[in-house]
Design a protein around this motif. Structure first.
Motif, PDB file in Angstrom:
ATOM      1  N   ASN A  98     -24.100 -31.864   4.307  1.00 49.08           N
ATOM      2  CA  ASN A  98     -22.953 -31.624   5.307  1.00 49.08           C
ATOM      3  C   ASN A  98     -21.641 -32.143   5.020  1.00 49.08           C
ATOM      4  O   ASN A  98     -20.472 -31.998   5.710  1.00 49.08           O
ATOM      5  CB  ASN A  98     -23.290 -32.287   6.857  1.00 49.08           C
ATOM      6  CG  ASN A  98     -23.242 -33.835   6.706  1.00 49.08           C
ATOM      7  OD1 ASN A  98     -23.558 -34.368   5.795  1.00 49.08           O
ATOM      8  ND2 ASN A  98     -23.186 -34.106   7.900  1.00 49.08           N
ATOM      9  N   GLN A  99     -21.405 -32.393   3.747  1.00 52.72           N
ATOM     10  CA  GLN A  99     -20.183 -32.692   3.084  1.00 52.72           C
ATOM     11  C   GLN A  99     -18.982 -31.646   3.574  1.00 52.72           C
ATOM     12  O   GLN A  99     -17.918 -32.133   3.959  1.00 52.72           O
ATOM     13  CB  GLN A  99     -20.190 -33.038   1.645  1.00 52.72           C
ATOM     14  CG  GLN A  99     -18.904 -33.608   1.013  1.00 52.72           C
ATOM     15  CD  GLN A  99     -18.647 -35.063   1.466  1.00 52.72           C
ATOM     16  OE1 GLN A  99     -19.576 -35.761   1.617  1.00 52.72           O
ATOM     17  NE2 GLN A  99     -17.524 -35.207   1.917  1.00 52.72           N
ATOM     18  N   ALA A 100     -19.229 -30.486   3.186  1.00 57.62           N
ATOM     19  CA  ALA A 100     -18.111 -29.356   3.642  1.00 57.62           C
ATOM     20  C   ALA A 100     -18.225 -28.608   5.063  1.00 57.62           C
ATOM     21  O   ALA A 100     -17.582 -27.754   5.419  1.00 57.62           O
ATOM     22  CB  ALA A 100     -18.373 -28.222   2.387  1.00 57.62           C
ATOM     23  N   PHE A 101     -19.137 -29.134   5.784  1.00 59.10           N
ATOM     24  CA  PHE A 101     -19.366 -28.553   7.043  1.00 59.10           C
ATOM     25  C   PHE A 101     -18.229 -28.996   8.216  1.00 59.10           C
ATOM     26  O   PHE A 101     -17.703 -30.224   7.811  1.00 59.10           O
ATOM     27  CB  PHE A 101     -20.607 -29.067   7.895  1.00 59.10           C
ATOM     28  CG  PHE A 101     -21.706 -28.644   7.425  1.00 59.10           C
ATOM     29  CD1 PHE A 101     -21.761 -27.605   6.133  1.00 59.10           C
ATOM     30  CD2 PHE A 101     -22.977 -28.907   7.921  1.00 59.10           C
ATOM     31  CE1 PHE A 101     -23.142 -27.317   5.749  1.00 59.10           C
ATOM     32  CE2 PHE A 101     -24.146 -28.455   7.604  1.00 59.10           C
ATOM     33  CZ  PHE A 101     -24.428 -27.450   6.311  1.00 59.10           C
ATOM     34  N   THR A 102     -17.626 -28.273   8.943  1.00 59.11           N
ATOM     35  CA  THR A 102     -16.406 -28.594   9.961  1.00 59.11           C
ATOM     36  C   THR A 102     -17.104 -29.858  10.717  1.00 59.11           C
ATOM     37  O   THR A 102     -18.221 -29.725  10.939  1.00 59.11           O
ATOM     38  CB  THR A 102     -15.847 -27.354  10.517  1.00 59.11           C
ATOM     39  OG1 THR A 102     -17.124 -26.911  11.326  1.00 59.11           O
ATOM     40  CG2 THR A 102     -15.601 -26.246   9.647  1.00 59.11           C
TER      41      THR A 102
END
Length: 186
Positions: A98-102
């Protein structure tokens, strides 16, 4: 492999990768552990590559006489795909890169934790529980109160997207802390 060891994933368990990309971890779990392994990806190019890799994986396992765990690669939005929503209720280990999840997507994911079974472990790059979070009367209904979190380190060359190390988190669904707090209110 480190994630499988840290979570003690077993062959009779269910592994789910949300945002599975080209399917590497899904196929690795099925091969290395022998567990039922699911992945869900929304990006069309990654899905196409995952399908090609799955075909090759299946052929090579057959050729070499290897019986991996069942694999399922689902194309679509994991918040909407019914098969993923259903398997999350049975999952033992869920990987969420989820590093790049909003922030909004991470918040929506938290609500899925309510339906996960007790003891399910959620591996993520960003913690779903803020540092220093405490159960209090004002946040009693928050799903994050159902999670206990461990922070671990990964070292350089441990992941495919970077050659530097970092931290990751394993949150375990554990309602005992919330129950204990609720009992103090009575």
């Amino acid at each position: 492999s480190t994630i499988f060891k840290e979570t003690k994933l077993k062959s009779d368990q269910v592994f789910v990768d949300l945002g599975s990309g080209v399917g590497n971890v899904v196929l690795q779990a099925a091969l290395e552990i022998g567990c039922e392994s699911w992945g869900c990806e929304v990006m069309p190019n990654a899905c196409k590559l995952a399908d090609l890799q799955h075909e090759e994986f299946t052929s090579r396992c057959r050729l070499w006489g290897i019986a991996p765990g069942k694999t399922h690669l689902v194309h679509g939005d994991f918040l909407k795909e019914e098969s993923i929503i259903q398997v999350l209720r049975r999952a033992d280990v869920v990987l969420i890169n989820n590093q790049a999840f909003t922030p909004q997507l991470n918040d929506k994911l938290i609500n899925f934790f309510l339906d996960m079974k007790e003891g399910c472990q959620i591996v993520s790059l960003k913690s779903f529980v803020p540092a220093g979070h405490k159960i209090q009367s004002r946040n009693l209904n928050s799903p994050i109160n159902l999670l206990t979190v461990r922070q671990l380190n990964y070292w350089s060359d441990s992941v495919s997207w970077t050659d530097v190390g970092g931290t990751y988190f394993i949150a375990t669904k554990d309602s005992s802390r919330l129950k204990a707090f609720a009992e103090t209110l009575q």
